[in-house]
Design a protein around this motif. Structure first.
Motif, mmCIF file in Angstrom:
data_model
loop_
_atom_site.group_PDB
_atom_site.id
_atom_site.type_symbol
_atom_site.label_atom_id
_atom_site.label_comp_id
_atom_site.label_asym_id
_atom_site.label_seq_id
_atom_site.Cartn_x
_atom_site.Cartn_y
_atom_site.Cartn_z
ATOM 1 N N MET A 279 38.262 28.992 36.116
ATOM 2 C CA MET A 279 37.044 28.421 36.695
ATOM 3 C C MET A 279 36.417 29.390 37.700
ATOM 4 S SD MET A 279 38.181 24.384 37.038
ATOM 5 C CE MET A 279 37.538 24.268 38.651
ATOM 6 N N ALA A 280 37.229 30.069 38.481
ATOM 7 C CA ALA A 280 36.699 31.055 39.424
ATOM 8 C C ALA A 280 36.106 32.247 38.685
ATOM 9 C CB ALA A 280 37.805 31.520 40.367
ATOM 10 N N PHE A 281 36.764 32.656 37.604
ATOM 11 C CA PHE A 281 36.322 33.821 36.839
ATOM 12 C C PHE A 281 34.967 33.588 36.183
ATOM 13 C CE2 PHE A 281 36.517 36.819 33.257
ATOM 14 C CZ PHE A 281 36.892 37.973 33.922
ATOM 15 N N ILE A 282 34.737 32.367 35.692
ATOM 16 C CA ILE A 282 33.465 32.082 35.007
ATOM 17 C C ILE A 282 32.445 31.425 35.930
ATOM 18 C CG2 ILE A 282 34.568 31.924 32.744
ATOM 19 C CD1 ILE A 282 34.313 28.864 32.955
ATOM 20 N N ASP B 102 32.702 22.992 44.710
ATOM 21 C CA ASP B 102 32.254 24.110 45.531
ATOM 22 C C ASP B 102 32.799 24.037 46.952
ATOM 23 O OD1 ASP B 102 30.827 25.511 43.652
ATOM 24 O OD2 ASP B 102 28.976 24.375 43.988
ATOM 25 N N GLY B 103 33.466 22.940 47.295
ATOM 26 C CA GLY B 103 33.981 22.779 48.652
ATOM 27 C C GLY B 103 35.161 23.676 48.978
ATOM 28 N N PHE B 104 35.781 24.283 47.992
ATOM 29 C CA PHE B 104 36.902 25.189 48.269
ATOM 30 C C PHE B 104 36.766 26.434 47.410
ATOM 31 C CE2 PHE B 104 38.452 22.892 44.616
ATOM 32 C CZ PHE B 104 39.272 23.768 43.939
ATOM 33 N N ASP B 105 37.380 27.499 47.874
ATOM 34 C CA ASP B 105 37.325 28.763 47.154
ATOM 35 C C ASP B 105 38.367 28.748 46.044
ATOM 36 O OD1 ASP B 105 37.709 31.505 46.367
ATOM 37 O OD2 ASP B 105 36.500 32.033 48.111
ATOM 38 N N LYS B 106 37.918 28.775 44.806
ATOM 39 C CA LYS B 106 38.826 28.692 43.664
ATOM 40 C C LYS B 106 39.705 29.935 43.539
ATOM 41 C CE LYS B 106 35.164 27.438 41.178
ATOM 42 N NZ LYS B 106 34.286 26.964 42.222
ATOM 43 N N THR B 107 39.215 31.077 43.948
ATOM 44 C CA THR B 107 40.019 32.300 43.893
ATOM 45 C C THR B 107 41.207 32.189 44.829
ATOM 46 O OG1 THR B 107 37.989 33.532 43.446
ATOM 47 C CG2 THR B 107 39.908 34.812 44.083
ATOM 48 N N PHE B 108 40.966 31.730 46.040
ATOM 49 C CA PHE B 108 42.040 31.559 47.014
ATOM 50 C C PHE B 108 43.030 30.487 46.552
ATOM 51 C CE2 PHE B 108 43.810 29.660 50.899
ATOM 52 C CZ PHE B 108 44.363 30.791 51.481
ATOM 53 N N ALA C 265 41.330 39.771 45.019
ATOM 54 C CA ALA C 265 39.985 39.364 44.584
ATOM 55 C C ALA C 265 39.313 38.506 45.643
ATOM 56 C CB ALA C 265 40.065 38.606 43.256
ATOM 57 N N TYR C 266 40.078 37.633 46.269
ATOM 58 C CA TYR C 266 39.539 36.789 47.341
ATOM 59 C C TYR C 266 39.070 37.645 48.514
ATOM 60 C CZ TYR C 266 39.513 33.592 51.309
ATOM 61 O OH TYR C 266 39.169 32.901 52.435
ATOM 62 N N ARG C 267 39.890 38.632 48.902
ATOM 63 C CA ARG C 267 39.505 39.514 50.017
ATOM 64 C C ARG C 267 38.251 40.317 49.679
ATOM 65 N NH1 ARG C 267 40.644 39.670 55.104
ATOM 66 N NH2 ARG C 267 40.698 41.917 55.075
ATOM 67 N N MET C 268 38.143 40.775 48.446
ATOM 68 C CA MET C 268 36.952 41.533 48.052
ATOM 69 C C MET C 268 35.711 40.648 48.054
ATOM 70 S SD MET C 268 38.282 44.008 45.043
ATOM 71 C CE MET C 268 36.701 44.851 44.901
ATOM 72 N N HIS C 269 35.875 39.396 47.694
ATOM 73 C CA HIS C 269 34.746 38.464 47.671
ATOM 74 C C HIS C 269 34.346 38.042 49.082
ATOM 75 C CE1 HIS C 269 32.112 35.302 46.297
ATOM 76 N NE2 HIS C 269 32.769 34.416 47.007
ATOM 77 N N GLU C 270 35.332 37.804 49.943
ATOM 78 C CA GLU C 270 35.074 37.338 51.303
ATOM 79 C C GLU C 270 34.609 38.458 52.230
ATOM 80 O OE1 GLU C 270 35.173 34.213 52.856
ATOM 81 O OE2 GLU C 270 35.068 33.665 50.738
ATOM 82 N N CYS C 271 35.100 39.648 52.031
ATOM 83 C CA CYS C 271 34.799 40.768 52.925
ATOM 84 C C CYS C 271 34.202 41.919 52.139
ATOM 85 C CB CYS C 271 36.065 41.251 53.634
ATOM 86 S SG CYS C 271 36.962 39.970 54.495
ATOM 87 N N PRO C 272 32.978 41.772 51.655
ATOM 88 C CA PRO C 272 32.385 42.886 50.917
ATOM 89 C C PRO C 272 32.133 44.069 51.847
ATOM 90 C CG PRO C 272 30.766 41.165 51.232
ATOM 91 C CD PRO C 272 32.081 40.636 51.753
#
Length: 173
Positions: free
Chosen positions: A84-87, A93-99, A160-167
């Motif tokens: 779900m996070a990948f697509i 949307d209330g939580f980060d699916k990657t995390f 992946a979460y770190r890359m998304h959260e801290c670009p």
């Protein structure tokens, strides 16, 4: 970010397959008794030509079974949320699916590590003293491989979460 998630999904998918096969098969341990080769798994033990269900409710088998099943479930739900996070599935949307997926992979790793530790500790202490000619077999080894794969799945998703959260700021240098 997508390469980390793809690597995490690949490791998790292979790990979940290994977990299911390891849990379901009867080759956790092989030993010789009265000049016969025997093997056993979490659910059955086999003598030449015949397999029988474990009828005793031995605590370490029950604990190992429970932890393996919980690990399979955590890994499966981690894969579902990871896809779900990948697509970019927009529900929840209330939580980060990657995390969340990374955390589920670490939980799966913890459960399978507990299962393998319980089984290893009891088997070495009991069968090591009772039978001279025994060894762990391929179902058991698949369990340990899945420990490593679920751990790396969690690492990949946390990266992946770190890359998304801290670009990175491209103009900072």
């Amino acid at each position: 970010m997508y390469s980390f998630m793809g690597g995490g999904l690949f490791c998790a998918g292979v790990s979940n397959i290994l977990l299911v096969v390891s849990t379901a098969t009867d080759y956790w341990m092989q030993y010789r008794h009265s000049n016969n080769n025997m093997h056993q798994g979490l659910w059955r033990y086999c003598v030449p030509g015949k397999c029988m269900t474990h009828t005793d409710s031995i605590a370490y088998w029950d604990a190992t079974r429970a932890f393996m099943i919980l690990s399979i479930l955590a890994c499966f739900f981690g894969i579902v949320i990871g896809v779900m996070a990948f697509i970019h599935y927009s529900s929840f949307d209330g939580f980060d699916k990657t995390f969340a997926s990374g955390i589920l992979f670490f939980i799966s790793c913890f459960f399978v590590l507990l299962a393998m530790a319980v089984y290893t500790g009891v088997t070495v202490n009991y069968y090591g003293k009772r039978y001279g000619n025994w060894r762990f077999s391929w179902s058991y080894i698949m369990g340990w491989v899945s420990v490593v794969l679920t751990f790396f799945s969690g690492i990949f998703y946390m990266c992946a979460y770190r890359m998304h959260e801290c670009p990175r700021n491209s103009g900072s240098r």
